[in-house]
Motif scaffolding. Sequence first.
Motif, PDB file in Angstrom:
ATOM      1  N   ARG A  67      -0.746   0.134  -9.332  1.00 45.88           N
ATOM      2  CA  ARG A  67      -2.209  -0.078  -8.794  1.00 45.88           C
ATOM      3  C   ARG A  67      -2.310  -0.031  -7.512  1.00 45.88           C
ATOM      4  N   ALA A  68      -2.166  -1.469  -7.550  1.00 49.98           N
ATOM      5  CA  ALA A  68      -2.243  -1.961  -5.946  1.00 49.98           C
ATOM      6  C   ALA A  68      -1.266  -1.278  -5.152  1.00 49.98           C
ATOM      7  N   LEU A  69       0.000  -1.242  -5.036  1.00 48.49           N
ATOM      8  CA  LEU A  69       0.832  -0.587  -3.793  1.00 48.49           C
ATOM      9  C   LEU A  69      -0.232   0.894  -4.071  1.00 48.49           C
ATOM     10  N   VAL A  70      -0.950   1.812  -4.830  1.00 43.23           N
ATOM     11  CA  VAL A  70      -1.679   2.896  -3.708  1.00 43.23           C
ATOM     12  C   VAL A  70      -2.315   2.770  -3.584  1.00 43.23           C
ATOM     13  N   ILE A  71      -3.151   1.274  -3.912  1.00 47.19           N
ATOM     14  CA  ILE A  71      -4.909   1.219  -2.844  1.00 47.19           C
ATOM     15  C   ILE A  71      -4.166   0.461  -1.771  1.00 47.19           C
ATOM     16  N   GLU A  72      -3.588   0.016  -1.710  1.00 46.99           N
ATOM     17  CA  GLU A  72      -3.015  -1.071  -0.625  1.00 46.99           C
ATOM     18  C   GLU A  72      -2.576   0.289   0.592  1.00 46.99           C
ATOM     19  N   LEU A  73      -1.750   1.806  -0.145  1.00 51.50           N
ATOM     20  CA  LEU A  73      -1.641   2.968   0.417  1.00 51.50           C
ATOM     21  C   LEU A  73      -2.626   3.097   1.054  1.00 51.50           C
ATOM     22  N   TRP A  74      -3.310   3.501   0.356  1.00 56.75           N
ATOM     23  CA  TRP A  74      -4.904   4.447   0.738  1.00 56.75           C
ATOM     24  C   TRP A  74      -5.886   3.668   1.380  1.00 56.75           C
ATOM     25  N   SER A  75      -5.760   2.419   1.385  1.00 59.23           N
ATOM     26  CA  SER A  75      -6.797   2.199   2.225  1.00 59.23           C
ATOM     27  C   SER A  75      -6.184   1.672   3.902  1.00 59.23           C
ATOM     28  N   THR A  76      -4.712   2.227   3.518  1.00 60.96           N
ATOM     29  CA  THR A  76      -4.498   2.126   5.289  1.00 60.96           C
ATOM     30  C   THR A  76      -4.407   3.793   5.738  1.00 60.96           C
TER      31      THR A  76
END
Length: 1317
Positions: free
Chosen positions: A770-779
């Motif tokens: 979840r953290a990886l997906v959110i970090e990607l989307w934020s970037t």
Amino acid sequence: MFISQATPRPAVKMSQLSAEDELELQSLLKQLLRSINDRISGAPSTECAEEILLHLEETDKNFHNYEFVKYLRQYVESSLGTVVEEETKSLTRGDGQHAIGSGHDTLIHAVTRRTRDSAEYQQMMQTLKNSMIMIVESLINKFEEDQMRKEDMHREKQRSQSNSQYTDNCSDSDSSFNQSYAFIRQEQLQVLAEKLDSSRPKEVRWEALQALCCAPPSDVLSCESWSSLRRKLCAALTEPDPDLSDNVLQFFAKSFSSSPMNVTREIYTSLAKSVESSFLSYKLSFPSGSATIDINRPEIIRLLKQIRLMNDFQKEVTTFWIRHPEKYMEEVIESTFSLLSFHHEHGSSSPGTEKALEPIHLLTLMDIKATWFKKWMHGYYSRTVVLRLLERKYKSLVVAALQQCIHYSESCEHFTSETTDLQSVEQQSSVSVQRSVYSGKELEYAFFVHSVCVLGKLLIYTNGRKLFPIKVRKRKEPVSLTDLVVILIYIMYQHPKPPHSDASHTDSLSPSTLVIEVLWMLCERTECAAECLYQAAVIETLLAPIIALLNGQQAKLKSPAATLTLIADVLARIANTDRGLALFLHEKNLLVAYSERTSAALVIVQFTLRLLDKELSSLSESDVSHTLCGAFIFVCRQIYNTCEGLQVLRPYGLHKAIAAAWKKTSSLSERVPTPVPGATGGASTQELQDMLIWEETLLDSLLNFASTPKGLLLLQQTGAINECVSYMFSRFTKKLQVSRCEKFGYGVMVTQVAATAPGVVALHCSGFVRALVIELWSTLECGSEDVRVVRPKPTPMDPIDRSCHKSFLSLVNLLSSSQSVWELLGRQPLANKSEYTLREMPTSIPDLIDRLIAVNSDAKIHSLFHYEQSHTFGLRLLSVLCCNLDSFLLLESQYNISSMLLQSQRENTTEPDTSEGEFIIDGLSVERNHVLARVSVVGGPSERRLPPRALQEGEDPYPWPMFSSYPLPHCYTLDPPKILQNSQDSEISAFLASSKDTKSEESWMVICRRLYCKVMISKPSILSGKVLADLLEKVVAHLSSTAAECFFSSAQYKAEEKSVKSAVLSSVEQLGINTCLRYGSLLKLLKDDAVHDLTLLMKHLKILLSSQRVKTSSELITQQDGYPGHDWLASTIFLIMSGDMDRSLHLLLSLSSLLTSAFIWPAGIHASVHVPVAMAESGIPPVYWCTAHYVEMLLKAEVPLVHSAFRMSGFTPSQMCLHWLTQCFWNYLDWTEICHYVSTCVVMGPDYQVYMCVAIFKHLQPDILQRTQSQELQVFLKEEPIQGFKVSNYLEFMEGLEQRYRDVVLTDMKTVRNPVE
């Protein structure tokens, strides 16, 4: 000439300056000198000061603003103005102008020359010269009067003051560096030299020294009488009157701070000789017994001040001596060594004579940790000279230091109050209250500390180690490097780290701290460690207390817990290096008991297990602390986080012991009551905190089993994988390192864990995905919009922007394995909402696919801020995912990826409503075309051609045809090499056709393998078609009929035709069949009706394998509905048999009883009853925990650069091995090489699967190193076929690996039925 627009002054008489003018000029000169005081005082000599004044106009931008300069300019103008005007008029007349030319510069030169030749100019210069001489003499006289007044005041002040501490008037105090400067004449220096004669009265000499201190050192040191002056200054140093010696030291200190090296080295060598002569004349005795030495004694104070000044110079000189000739530096070093070694060489040899106090003893009080020596040894320039002098002339210094360490070690048991002594030694530098009395033991200890620091620095460098072995007194044999390290370790044993209640400075000077610092330095340097630490005697010394405790004996340690912790620290650092680890694992030279010898690794793991179980009777319960346990677990961790180390430790079940300790601690920590505000619960709070720290230590230790494929299996079997991964995620989010020994973060471990079904589920549960997906989307989508925009963000030029590259690679690592894709995406439909809010963020992999890959509606397009960039990112990710055929089959069966992409291509035409429009070529359509070609064509590097992603220059930027329906254009398929179906004339064909001879069954297989290798090396093309099919049939039939080779029970399979026909294949299996048929058709191996036979074969195998699977209650998706993916080995066998279903089924049934099937047939061994239930339910296949494990182990030994490249990239070789082997190298090798892979594993043995992977990595080494540098390793290995690799070219290399590693690899492969848990 001064040319100025300054305000004119009153005219000055040309003949003579008046008294008022002279006073004004004197004031202005004084003002000028004050303004440029810093520049003059910084001049190293009088000549340099003159040069500064002469070139002041060129170097000082304020030159024309000085009042003195303005005055001189006005004076010159008033004196010579008339002359200049007349000469100018004369030269500009017609005849004159014609004579000299018309140039303006020429006119100026001519006027200047005539003016300087005029009488007015000569008179002006004479007047100025006379006036300036008078003004300067007046200034000097006034300066001397001022100085005399100051000296009188100073004397009065000194008489009125009482005696102060010696540091108040220290040689290097601030006053000595901040004296005012004045120029001094040579005649005055001659007079001062005469006044300094020892026959003169004390007052006269004192006044001369005062004047000398006020003069610029450069003037004094460059005078003709400097040599005699220096002798008299050195004589004054030895005077009993402190006024004289202190003034000399003040002058020396000022000279050190402002003079060049050629001067300061003379002063330093003079100072060293003076100290040396003082020690000879005073004949100070070293305090013995209860006697002490009082440093307030006048002669001691004097020597301390001189040595203090020398030591300060020693520490500062390294910053500038490289700018001067080496001989200057050599003089300084040699004079120092001469002073420190003088008494060793010339001291009394009579045994009855009392010991003398030496310069080294006072130096150690000033610089106990030998900072001066460390600085001298730091730079190569000075280190070379130091080591050369030590070797040729002053080896006695090293001998004395070594002798002091030996003496301290031998007298350890006699020192009963060493801690007290230690504290008293250090108070002089760690406590503000000054010490004045030192005992002999304290001086000896200070010398010991200094000696350890010196020897430790020597050991670091090759030429320093060459000084050993060294002959010392009372020892028959010379002391070698190993002997010295052993001596230091014994000192550490007798003097453990003092309690933390002691002063921190005291702690830094404790024997154990000093020794451990030396050992740390040695561990950090490969060559040092090899010569000093990786020796049998050193390892035996380090492990001696551990072996004694294991045997139930008492360890000769003063504080067992503290010392054992230090031992563990050193052992961990040794084990963290390749050479140290090899020493621990393979050198069996430790005598344990009854002539039994074992390796260091086994001693350490046994001791660790006994610590965890608290079964060491020789240690008290208070000694067996969590800190000690954790320290030794950390040593084991450096061993078991490598493939070769885990092989050695695995039989001891350390993972089980750590897991049991963790479960016990976890349950205890839950019982500790929660502190209530106001209650006196300090003890329980501390207890809870200690327990939580211990629990984290155990979790961290368990987690590090996941560093290797087999270790991950052991971790999964402990049942603590979820908690360990959660702990890892908590540290990963804080960007913490794995430990102090690991050089990388958790990237490699995350990739290793993500390769397996239970690992990726644990990552998902921990919140990592979840953290990886959110970090990607934020970037990708949000960017840094909330940050104030100073300049616009550049438009991304790469398909994947650099800001998103790290997230892209993290996703590739996470989804590399088909098992992880099935666990994260299996049974997960896409949202496909009719509306998406702009603030709605994806939080899972299905969400990410829905928003970035399956962009099939206007709602999805409008929900993206950066549609093209984000969709391109999604298509690139899809391309990498589809490289894994099982992952593609899942995506296709659940989401119809191909249809979705084709529809997008249809809509991306000039006339989307009709079928006649042309394709619009843009970034997205090119990406989609690439993905469609990749998933639609199966083949190796010579069998398919994929369109590039980049446009090319020219009229036709993209010549590759796009398509929106099947069949795809022929240009994407290549004509495969022709397969020889019949080669009956070959030697191997004749061998297979002949009946078996009368020899033993084993010999037939030996002959077959020899022939196979011969044909593979000479004519590999023969091994294809019918010959290959016959070979596989004969070999498998032979092996399965041999009891020794029949590893699993033979499959008793008889299926009714009705049950087979009624069997239902899943959509994934159907898609896999279609893929296989396309490949067979491309290779021209199958007939048109092959679909029926292949479907029938798959149904037979489904019934067969379903009956051999364990019934599991696992929640893993990959464990619930049969094998997750297509059976690529069965498809390969079907193609080898040219579509013959019966031959294929018979071969697979026979193969299932062989050990080879457990590794080359992942679908066959999946959740099989032939392996233990725990193994079958783990969700981790043998091809990962065994084959991939040994690939990593062999890579480290055989292809170390590739192993390092994987570590640096955060990717793992095991990920790629699992990918390649699961799909039987489809899409990576040409058909012939795929056949050779299968035949090599069957004929030569299952361990050849490992050797083949190592051979491929060796083949790819140049590309791997290049792609690692450009951070493209994962994508390269996934997307690119293995170009140019042929099994036949590497068969000899694989045979070499077999000779070296078969005993280990094949033996462990055979444990698949009963692995050591």
